[in-house]
Design a protein around this motif. Structure first.
Motif, PDB file in Angstrom:
ATOM      1  N   GLN A  26     -30.718  11.663 -44.913  1.00 38.46           N
ATOM      2  CA  GLN A  26     -30.538  10.429 -44.153  1.00 38.46           C
ATOM      3  C   GLN A  26     -31.367   9.287 -44.740  1.00 38.46           C
ATOM      4  O   GLN A  26     -32.319   9.508 -45.505  1.00 38.46           O
ATOM      5  N   HIS A  58     -20.761  -1.257 -35.583  1.00 42.79           N
ATOM      6  CA  HIS A  58     -20.202  -0.581 -36.757  1.00 42.79           C
ATOM      7  C   HIS A  58     -19.897  -1.551 -37.901  1.00 42.79           C
ATOM      8  O   HIS A  58     -19.599  -1.105 -39.000  1.00 42.79           O
ATOM      9  N   ASN A  84     -18.980   4.634 -41.849  1.00 45.21           N
ATOM     10  CA  ASN A  84     -19.603   4.974 -40.576  1.00 45.21           C
ATOM     11  C   ASN A  84     -19.313   6.377 -40.068  1.00 45.21           C
ATOM     12  O   ASN A  84     -20.040   6.881 -39.211  1.00 45.21           O
ATOM     13  N   LEU A  86     -19.741  10.000 -40.020  1.00 48.67           N
ATOM     14  CA  LEU A  86     -20.731  10.895 -40.597  1.00 48.67           C
ATOM     15  C   LEU A  86     -20.199  12.328 -40.642  1.00 48.67           C
ATOM     16  O   LEU A  86     -19.090  12.608 -40.206  1.00 48.67           O
ATOM     17  N   GLU A  91     -19.417   8.532 -35.363  1.00 48.77           N
ATOM     18  CA  GLU A  91     -19.485   7.288 -36.121  1.00 48.77           C
ATOM     19  C   GLU A  91     -20.716   6.471 -35.753  1.00 48.77           C
ATOM     20  O   GLU A  91     -21.094   6.381 -34.570  1.00 48.77           O
ATOM     21  N   VAL A  92     -21.298   5.850 -36.769  1.00 53.49           N
ATOM     22  CA  VAL A  92     -22.352   4.870 -36.550  1.00 53.49           C
ATOM     23  C   VAL A  92     -21.757   3.715 -35.737  1.00 53.49           C
ATOM     24  O   VAL A  92     -20.694   3.196 -36.046  1.00 53.49           O
ATOM     25  N   HIS A  96     -23.083   7.541 -32.736  1.00 52.47           N
ATOM     26  CA  HIS A  96     -24.434   7.375 -33.279  1.00 52.47           C
ATOM     27  C   HIS A  96     -24.860   5.914 -33.146  1.00 52.47           C
ATOM     28  O   HIS A  96     -24.025   5.015 -33.285  1.00 52.47           O
ATOM     29  N   GLY A  98     -25.916   2.175 -33.772  1.00 52.24           N
ATOM     30  CA  GLY A  98     -25.466   1.315 -34.850  1.00 52.24           C
ATOM     31  C   GLY A  98     -26.291   0.057 -35.020  1.00 52.24           C
ATOM     32  O   GLY A  98     -27.472  -0.003 -34.653  1.00 52.24           O
ATOM     33  N   THR A 106     -28.412   6.481 -40.937  1.00 50.95           N
ATOM     34  CA  THR A 106     -27.116   6.900 -41.436  1.00 50.95           C
ATOM     35  C   THR A 106     -27.342   7.901 -42.564  1.00 50.95           C
ATOM     36  O   THR A 106     -28.494   8.282 -42.844  1.00 50.95           O
ATOM     37  N   GLU A 107     -26.263   8.322 -43.200  1.00 53.16           N
ATOM     38  CA  GLU A 107     -26.385   9.341 -44.246  1.00 53.16           C
ATOM     39  C   GLU A 107     -26.344   8.693 -45.625  1.00 53.16           C
ATOM     40  O   GLU A 107     -25.561   7.772 -45.877  1.00 53.16           O
ATOM     41  N   LYS A 110     -23.184   7.954 -47.678  1.00 55.45           N
ATOM     42  CA  LYS A 110     -22.216   7.008 -47.114  1.00 55.45           C
ATOM     43  C   LYS A 110     -22.479   5.573 -47.565  1.00 55.45           C
ATOM     44  O   LYS A 110     -21.681   4.674 -47.270  1.00 55.45           O
TER      45      LYS A 110
END
Length: 324
Positions: A26, A58, A84, A86, A91-92, A96, A98, A106-107, A110
């Motif tokens: 992350q 997002h 977004n 994951l 999704e962020v 998740h 944002g 986030t990862e 991505k």
């Protein structure tokens, strides 16, 4: 850190929360800008997908602030946007937290990095640009003589930018707001039409006003009535691309129209596989993207920003800046 949180139906509050720490794989993003999307308004109003409290956002751009254990320290300080969805499917900005927060996680895989001089407010539009880029790829455009875009919202206007860049020489945009249609003309539309002129008089009046049928139609308004009209206005063997969000509405066009005219009905959802193209395109069309931004507000003025999005019809896109 400061965070704009949805605490109840139609209730946003600015709260202090602990700074999140990235785990392996992350990164922590320091948010620079975040667009307000119509989907955010649905989330804030309350829906089945997310519960309260939740942190939207997002359409974000930011700077890598920290990396998890074993991560590449060299990317700290890099300007970026990111896909977004994951690895857990969330999704962020939805499941998740944002970009309505000063920082979020986030990862690493991505991320898509930007030149240091790319304006971060404009970069917040790369997420919807990726949605439009995927949609155009799904259309498989071969006939570039004319395309009808139904919808003068952000996605319809982004489609106009991409169609012009793709060399389409006859772009028509149909919408309901004169200022947005004027913007569509500046972005490359050769013809614009306000649907209010024929809304009560039916599709035949629309066909006469347009003067032709189209081999490619993009429905980006999210209106079931517009989706029906798209099918009705399609030429024989036309492609009809559906990229709006229709919630739970249903279309009721004549299926035999689809059958007899051998139409191709194409759906396009979200932005998967389109991010590298969107980032590259954004560099080339940054001036056009800037024209979609009606206003920008510091995040501390989020209440004013949301009131404008909900109540001012001339607004195209508002972006929050995290410089409070």
């Amino acid at each position: 850190m400061k965070t704009i949180i949805v605490t109840a139906h139609d209730r946003l509050e600015l709260k202090d929360l602990p700074m999140p720490a990235p785990m392996p794989g992350q990164v922590r993003i320091s948010t620079m800008a975040c667009g307000i999307c119509a989907t955010d308004l649905e989330m804030i109003a309350g829906w089945e997908r997310t519960a309260f409290p939740a942190i939207p956002g997002h359409e974000w751009s930011g700077i890598v602030d920290a990396v998890g254990k074993g991560g590449d320290q060299a990317i700290i300080g890099r300007h970026c946007v990111g896909e977004n969805v994951l690895h857990d499917g969330g999704e962020v900005g939805f499941e998740h937290p944002g970009g309505y927060a000063e920082c979020f996680l986030t990862e690493t895989d991505k991320l898509h990095f930007l030149p240091d001089d790319f304006p971060m407010v404009i970069a917040a539009l790369i997420e919807p640009l990726a949605v439009a880029a995927r949609a155009l790829r799904r259309l498989r455009l071969t006939d570039k003589s004319s395309v009808l875009v139904i919808g003068d919202g952000p996605i319809g206007l982004l489609m106009t930018i991409l169609l012009k860049r793709a060399g389409v020489c006859g772009i028509t945009v149909m919408g309901g707001r004169d200022n947005r249609l004027a913007l569509a003309a500046r972005l490359g539309a050769e013809h614009t039409l306000n649907y209010h002129l024929f809304r009560d008089s039916g599709r035949e009046t629309a066909r006469k006003a347009l003067g032709t049928s189209f081999s490619n139609i993009i429905e980006a308004s999210g209106s079931a009535a517009a989706a029906n009209m798209a099918v009705a206005l399609a030429a024989k063997m036309a492609k009809v691309l559906i990229v709006g969000d229709y919630k739970k509405t249903r279309a009721d066009f004549l299926w035999n129209n689809l059958l007899i005219n051998e139409l191709e009905l194409i759906g396009s959802n979200a932005s998967a596989q389109a991010w590298p193209e969107a980032v590259q395109t954004a560099n080339a069309v940054r001036q056009s993207l800037s024209e979609l931004i009606s206003a920008e507000y510091p995040a501390g003025k989020f209440a004013v920003a949301f009131d404008a999005v909900k109540n001012k019809r001339e607004i195209v896109k508002i972006v929050l800046r995290w410089d409070i």
